[in-house]
Design a protein around this motif. Structure first.
Motif, PDB file in Angstrom:
ATOM      1  N   VAL A   1       0.833  -1.200   0.000  1.00 49.88           N
ATOM      2  CA  VAL A   1       0.000   0.000   0.000  1.00 49.88           C
ATOM      3  C   VAL A   1       0.871   1.254   0.000  1.00 49.88           C
ATOM      4  CG1 VAL A   1      -1.704   1.331   1.296  1.00 49.88           C
ATOM      5  CG2 VAL A   1      -1.891  -1.179   1.169  1.00 49.88           C
ATOM      6  N   ALA A   2       1.744   1.362   1.009  1.00 56.22           N
ATOM      7  CA  ALA A   2       2.567   2.562   1.132  1.00 56.22           C
ATOM      8  C   ALA A   2       3.715   2.295   2.096  1.00 56.22           C
ATOM      9  CB  ALA A   2       1.742   3.743   1.634  1.00 56.22           C
ATOM     10  N   ALA A   3       4.756   3.098   1.975  1.00 54.83           N
ATOM     11  CA  ALA A   3       5.889   2.988   2.887  1.00 54.83           C
ATOM     12  C   ALA A   3       6.481   4.367   3.122  1.00 54.83           C
ATOM     13  CB  ALA A   3       6.950   2.034   2.331  1.00 54.83           C
ATOM     14  N   ILE A   4       7.173   4.503   4.259  1.00 55.27           N
ATOM     15  CA  ILE A   4       7.765   5.779   4.619  1.00 55.27           C
ATOM     16  C   ILE A   4       9.100   5.516   5.294  1.00 55.27           C
ATOM     17  CG2 ILE A   4       6.439   5.811   6.788  1.00 55.27           C
ATOM     18  CD1 ILE A   4       6.310   8.908   6.439  1.00 55.27           C
TER      19      ILE A   4
ATOM     20  N   SER B   1      -2.379   2.526  -7.503  1.00 55.07           N
ATOM     21  CA  SER B   1      -3.841   2.530  -7.398  1.00 55.07           C
ATOM     22  C   SER B   1      -4.338   3.351  -6.210  1.00 55.07           C
ATOM     23  CB  SER B   1      -4.361   1.104  -7.290  1.00 55.07           C
ATOM     24  OG  SER B   1      -3.872   0.479  -6.123  1.00 55.07           O
ATOM     25  N   MET B   2      -3.421   3.723  -5.317  1.00 55.76           N
ATOM     26  CA  MET B   2      -3.826   4.445  -4.124  1.00 55.76           C
ATOM     27  C   MET B   2      -3.280   5.866  -4.058  1.00 55.76           C
ATOM     28  SD  MET B   2      -3.184   1.127  -1.841  1.00 55.76           S
ATOM     29  CE  MET B   2      -3.305  -0.380  -2.784  1.00 55.76           C
ATOM     30  N   LYS B   3      -2.454   6.207  -5.017  1.00 57.73           N
ATOM     31  CA  LYS B   3      -1.910   7.562  -5.015  1.00 57.73           C
ATOM     32  C   LYS B   3      -3.038   8.584  -5.142  1.00 57.73           C
ATOM     33  CE  LYS B   3       2.723   6.609  -6.719  1.00 57.73           C
ATOM     34  NZ  LYS B   3       3.687   6.720  -7.834  1.00 57.73           N
ATOM     35  N   GLY B   4      -2.916   9.631  -4.347  1.00 52.85           N
ATOM     36  CA  GLY B   4      -3.944  10.661  -4.350  1.00 52.85           C
ATOM     37  C   GLY B   4      -5.094  10.371  -3.411  1.00 52.85           C
ATOM     38  N   ARG B   5      -5.208   9.133  -2.935  1.00 58.58           N
ATOM     39  CA  ARG B   5      -6.280   8.781  -1.995  1.00 58.58           C
ATOM     40  C   ARG B   5      -5.723   8.437  -0.614  1.00 58.58           C
ATOM     41  NH1 ARG B   5      -9.563   4.520  -2.624  1.00 58.58           N
ATOM     42  NH2 ARG B   5      -7.986   3.216  -3.669  1.00 58.58           N
ATOM     43  N   PHE B   6      -4.591   7.744  -0.582  1.00 55.47           N
ATOM     44  CA  PHE B   6      -3.997   7.292   0.676  1.00 55.47           C
ATOM     45  C   PHE B   6      -2.724   8.082   0.946  1.00 55.47           C
ATOM     46  CE2 PHE B   6      -5.682   2.612   0.612  1.00 55.47           C
ATOM     47  CZ  PHE B   6      -6.968   3.091   0.434  1.00 55.47           C
TER      48      PHE B   6
ATOM     49  N   GLU C   1     -13.458  -1.968  -3.261  1.00 55.21           N
ATOM     50  CA  GLU C   1     -12.268  -2.798  -3.534  1.00 55.21           C
ATOM     51  C   GLU C   1     -11.109  -2.523  -2.580  1.00 55.21           C
ATOM     52  OE1 GLU C   1     -13.976  -0.917  -5.721  1.00 55.21           O
ATOM     53  OE2 GLU C   1     -12.632   0.033  -7.187  1.00 55.21           O
ATOM     54  N   ASP C   2     -11.254  -1.519  -1.721  1.00 57.29           N
ATOM     55  CA  ASP C   2     -10.257  -1.282  -0.684  1.00 57.29           C
ATOM     56  C   ASP C   2     -10.487  -2.170   0.537  1.00 57.29           C
ATOM     57  OD1 ASP C   2     -10.468   2.202  -1.462  1.00 57.29           O
ATOM     58  OD2 ASP C   2      -8.849   0.821  -2.027  1.00 57.29           O
ATOM     59  N   THR C   3     -11.581  -2.914   0.532  1.00 58.75           N
ATOM     60  CA  THR C   3     -11.874  -3.813   1.648  1.00 58.75           C
ATOM     61  C   THR C   3     -10.785  -4.868   1.772  1.00 58.75           C
ATOM     62  OG1 THR C   3     -14.262  -3.499   1.470  1.00 58.75           O
ATOM     63  CG2 THR C   3     -13.496  -5.537   2.509  1.00 58.75           C
ATOM     64  N   ALA C   4     -10.196  -4.956   2.968  1.00 61.03           N
ATOM     65  CA  ALA C   4      -9.087  -5.877   3.209  1.00 61.03           C
ATOM     66  C   ALA C   4      -8.683  -5.784   4.674  1.00 61.03           C
ATOM     67  CB  ALA C   4      -7.888  -5.528   2.323  1.00 61.03           C
ATOM     68  N   VAL C   5      -7.823  -6.697   5.071  1.00 54.17           N
ATOM     69  CA  VAL C   5      -7.114  -6.542   6.334  1.00 54.17           C
ATOM     70  C   VAL C   5      -5.845  -5.752   6.045  1.00 54.17           C
ATOM     71  CG1 VAL C   5      -5.977  -7.707   8.251  1.00 54.17           C
ATOM     72  CG2 VAL C   5      -8.034  -8.703   7.226  1.00 54.17           C
ATOM     73  N   TYR C   6      -5.637  -4.704   6.800  1.00 54.21           N
ATOM     74  CA  TYR C   6      -4.483  -3.829   6.615  1.00 54.21           C
ATOM     75  C   TYR C   6      -3.452  -4.119   7.697  1.00 54.21           C
ATOM     76  CZ  TYR C   6      -6.864  -1.164   3.019  1.00 54.21           C
ATOM     77  OH  TYR C   6      -7.476  -0.791   1.847  1.00 54.21           O
ATOM     78  N   PHE C   7      -2.216  -4.339   7.244  1.00 53.71           N
ATOM     79  CA  PHE C   7      -1.117  -4.670   8.134  1.00 53.71           C
ATOM     80  C   PHE C   7      -0.060  -3.578   8.092  1.00 53.71           C
ATOM     81  CE2 PHE C   7      -2.209  -9.121   8.819  1.00 53.71           C
ATOM     82  CZ  PHE C   7      -2.955  -9.440   7.684  1.00 53.71           C
TER      83      PHE C   7
END
Length: 122
Positions: free
Chosen positions: A48-51, A63-68, A89-95
């Motif tokens: 999804v993303a990293a920092i 697919s998530m740029k601009g939203r997340f 479609e964003d439904t998921a378990v987020y880790f």
């Protein structure tokens, strides 16, 4: 050892927003690049993303740029994921996960949280 605990998941309507948190304990939080991944039923775990350790560089899946938006506050040992304009479609378990390296693939991450469920549905 780094312990990671996610929070902030839940049920939200399409177009809504959620902010996930990942609180770390154990070793020095600022030593690690932090990442968010997600896994939907029947699908592989997805980046999804990293920092990076000081927030100087961020990476997001196309697919998530601009939203997340990923962010971190090292003084609070916490990373965040602000999710806007959510879609079913964003439904998921987020880790959340931590790595001493740089990486956008799950194999690069050494420590993982248990996950928090995000459900986007009307």
């Amino acid at each position: 050892q780094v312990r990671l605990v996610e929070s902030g998941g839940g049920l939200v309507q399409p177009g809504g927003s959620l902010r996930l948190s990942c609180e770390a304990s154990g070793r020095t939080f600022s030593d690690y690049t932090m990442g968010w991944f997600r896994q939907a039923p029947g699908k592989e775990r997805e980046f999804v993303a990293a920092i990076t350790w000081n927030g100087g560089r961020v990476y997001s899946a196309d697919s998530m740029k601009g939203r997340f938006t990923v962010s971190r506050v090292n003084a609070k040992n916490t990373m965040y994921l602000q999710m806007n304009s959510l879609k079913p479609e964003d439904t998921a378990v987020y880790f959340c996960a931590a790595t001493p390296q740089l990486g956008t693939v799950a194999a690069a991450y050494r420590y993982w949280g248990q996950g928090t469920q995000v459900t986007v549905s009307s």
